[in-house]
Design a protein around this motif. Structure first.
Motif, PDB file in Angstrom:
ATOM      1  N   ARG A  16       0.844  -1.192   0.000  1.00 33.63           N
ATOM      2  CA  ARG A  16       0.000   0.000   0.000  1.00 33.63           C
ATOM      3  C   ARG A  16       0.881   1.244   0.000  1.00 33.63           C
ATOM      4  O   ARG A  16       2.108   1.164   0.046  1.00 33.63           O
ATOM      5  CB  ARG A  16      -0.897   0.008   1.239  1.00 33.63           C
ATOM      6  CG  ARG A  16      -0.126   0.034   2.544  1.00 33.63           C
ATOM      7  CD  ARG A  16      -1.018  -0.228   3.742  1.00 33.63           C
ATOM      8  NE  ARG A  16      -0.244  -0.238   4.975  1.00 33.63           N
ATOM      9  CZ  ARG A  16      -0.725  -0.644   6.138  1.00 33.63           C
ATOM     10  NH1 ARG A  16      -1.963  -1.069   6.222  1.00 33.63           N
ATOM     11  NH2 ARG A  16       0.043  -0.620   7.218  1.00 33.63           N
ATOM     12  N   GLY A  17       0.234   2.403  -0.042  1.00 28.89           N
ATOM     13  CA  GLY A  17       0.922   3.671   0.134  1.00 28.89           C
ATOM     14  C   GLY A  17       2.023   3.953  -0.862  1.00 28.89           C
ATOM     15  O   GLY A  17       1.918   3.647  -2.049  1.00 28.89           O
ATOM     16  N   THR A 183      -1.209   9.257   2.612  1.00 29.52           N
ATOM     17  CA  THR A 183      -1.145   7.815   2.817  1.00 29.52           C
ATOM     18  C   THR A 183      -1.916   7.431   4.076  1.00 29.52           C
ATOM     19  O   THR A 183      -2.314   8.286   4.871  1.00 29.52           O
ATOM     20  CB  THR A 183       0.312   7.355   2.988  1.00 29.52           C
ATOM     21  OG1 THR A 183       0.861   7.994   4.166  1.00 29.52           O
ATOM     22  CG2 THR A 183       1.155   7.718   1.774  1.00 29.52           C
ATOM     23  N   GLU A 184      -2.095   6.124   4.260  1.00 26.24           N
ATOM     24  CA  GLU A 184      -2.738   5.637   5.481  1.00 26.24           C
ATOM     25  C   GLU A 184      -1.935   6.036   6.708  1.00 26.24           C
ATOM     26  O   GLU A 184      -2.494   6.371   7.754  1.00 26.24           O
ATOM     27  CB  GLU A 184      -2.896   4.125   5.416  1.00 26.24           C
ATOM     28  CG  GLU A 184      -3.584   3.514   6.623  1.00 26.24           C
ATOM     29  CD  GLU A 184      -3.775   2.017   6.498  1.00 26.24           C
ATOM     30  OE1 GLU A 184      -3.762   1.332   7.534  1.00 26.24           O
ATOM     31  OE2 GLU A 184      -3.931   1.523   5.366  1.00 26.24           O
ATOM     32  N   HIS A 194      -4.817  15.026   6.460  1.00 27.84           N
ATOM     33  CA  HIS A 194      -4.146  14.208   5.444  1.00 27.84           C
ATOM     34  C   HIS A 194      -4.761  14.314   4.052  1.00 27.84           C
ATOM     35  O   HIS A 194      -4.064  14.205   3.036  1.00 27.84           O
ATOM     36  CB  HIS A 194      -4.124  12.743   5.885  1.00 27.84           C
ATOM     37  CG  HIS A 194      -5.474  12.094   5.955  1.00 27.84           C
ATOM     38  ND1 HIS A 194      -5.968  11.330   4.930  1.00 27.84           N
ATOM     39  CD2 HIS A 194      -6.425  12.115   6.920  1.00 27.84           C
ATOM     40  CE1 HIS A 194      -7.183  10.896   5.263  1.00 27.84           C
ATOM     41  NE2 HIS A 194      -7.481  11.349   6.464  1.00 27.84           N
ATOM     42  N   SER A 199      -1.879  12.531  -3.682  1.00 27.42           N
ATOM     43  CA  SER A 199      -2.034  11.086  -3.576  1.00 27.42           C
ATOM     44  C   SER A 199      -0.697  10.391  -3.784  1.00 27.42           C
ATOM     45  O   SER A 199       0.216  10.937  -4.425  1.00 27.42           O
ATOM     46  CB  SER A 199      -3.024  10.584  -4.629  1.00 27.42           C
ATOM     47  OG  SER A 199      -2.453  10.705  -5.922  1.00 27.42           O
ATOM     48  N   PRO A 200      -0.557   9.154  -3.292  1.00 32.19           N
ATOM     49  CA  PRO A 200       0.658   8.388  -3.565  1.00 32.19           C
ATOM     50  C   PRO A 200       0.929   8.219  -5.060  1.00 32.19           C
ATOM     51  O   PRO A 200       2.087   8.237  -5.483  1.00 32.19           O
ATOM     52  CB  PRO A 200       0.372   7.038  -2.885  1.00 32.19           C
ATOM     53  CG  PRO A 200      -0.552   7.378  -1.765  1.00 32.19           C
ATOM     54  CD  PRO A 200      -1.445   8.459  -2.329  1.00 32.19           C
TER      55      PRO A 200
END
Length: 231
Positions: A16-17, A183-184, A194, A199-200
């Protein structure tokens, strides 16, 4: 069409991320990506690029197996230590010792385990770039994030010392993603802010080119920051 040499790049923490977005952006540019994460499902494990492996950066044996598996056809050109964790904001004395240990195990010793697994092949070839993802919070501390800040300050020191040890041809970079990315992990420590950051996927478009065209191809080592438009 990209006619430049395709690189072999290993990245940790690609589920992820930043890790996932960076692996996809680099693969889209024609580089062969080898990613590791804690669990790989059958569908994801069947893809060829990024090629995914089940390995934890906190387990030296698993990282060695990962390095051996992806290096059968040659050493990595670039290794990116991306896997990381963070805690919610609290005063340092209120953060459980177990949480401190987890952050250090992943963010610092995870880099060390990756270094031990991949660096010998780079040294044998006398070529390659070892990157550890740092943070602006690894250069300037922030309230309530003592474990994370301590871990990223450690990464900066680790890479600085490593650079002094490395021979010509092998480089190392402590890389701050720059300006915040949605990101998370960022949502954990900045729950009310956030979503205003990029975005990533957008970040990765800038980071992929910067890592390959600037850091790798120009043989840059040191403490660096990905240039991107930010908010």
């Amino acid at each position: 069409m990209n006619t430049r040499k395709s690189l072999r790049i290993a990245i940790t923490g690609v589920s992820r991320g930043l890790g996932k977005a960076l692996s996809q952006a680099l693969a889209a540019r024609g580089h062969q990506i080898y990613g590791c994460q804690l669990a790989v499902d059958a569908e994801s494990g069947a893809q060829a690029n990024p090629l995914l492996f089940n390995a934890s950066v906190t387990e030296p044996g698993e990282m060695l197996e990962f390095a051996q598996a992806v290096s059968r056809d040659g050493a990595m050109d670039i290794v990116v230590c991306n896997a990381g964790v963070i805690t919610a904001r609290k005063p340092a004395w209120e953060i459980a010792v177990e949480d401190w240990q987890r952050v250090m195990q992943v963010n610092v010793l995870g880099v060390v385990n990756t270094l031990h697994a991949f660096m010998p092949a780079m040294l044998d070839r006398r070529q390659g770039l070892f990157i550890a993802i740092s943070s602006g919070w690894g250069r300037s501390a922030s309230w309530g994030l003592a474990p994370y800040c301590a871990s990223k300050f450690a990464v900066e020191g680790l890479i600085g010392s490593l650079i002094a040890d490395l021979p010509d041809g092998v480089g190392a970079v402590a890389l701050d993603p720059g300006n915040g990315v949605n990101t998370e992990m960022l949502s954990i420590c900045l729950p009310d802010e956030h979503e205003q950051y990029i975005s990533p996927a957008i970040w990765a478009e800038h980071a992929a080119d910067y890592i390959v065209d600037q850091l790798y191809r120009q043989n840059i080592s040191g403490s660096c920051t990905v240039p991107h438009p930010g908010l």
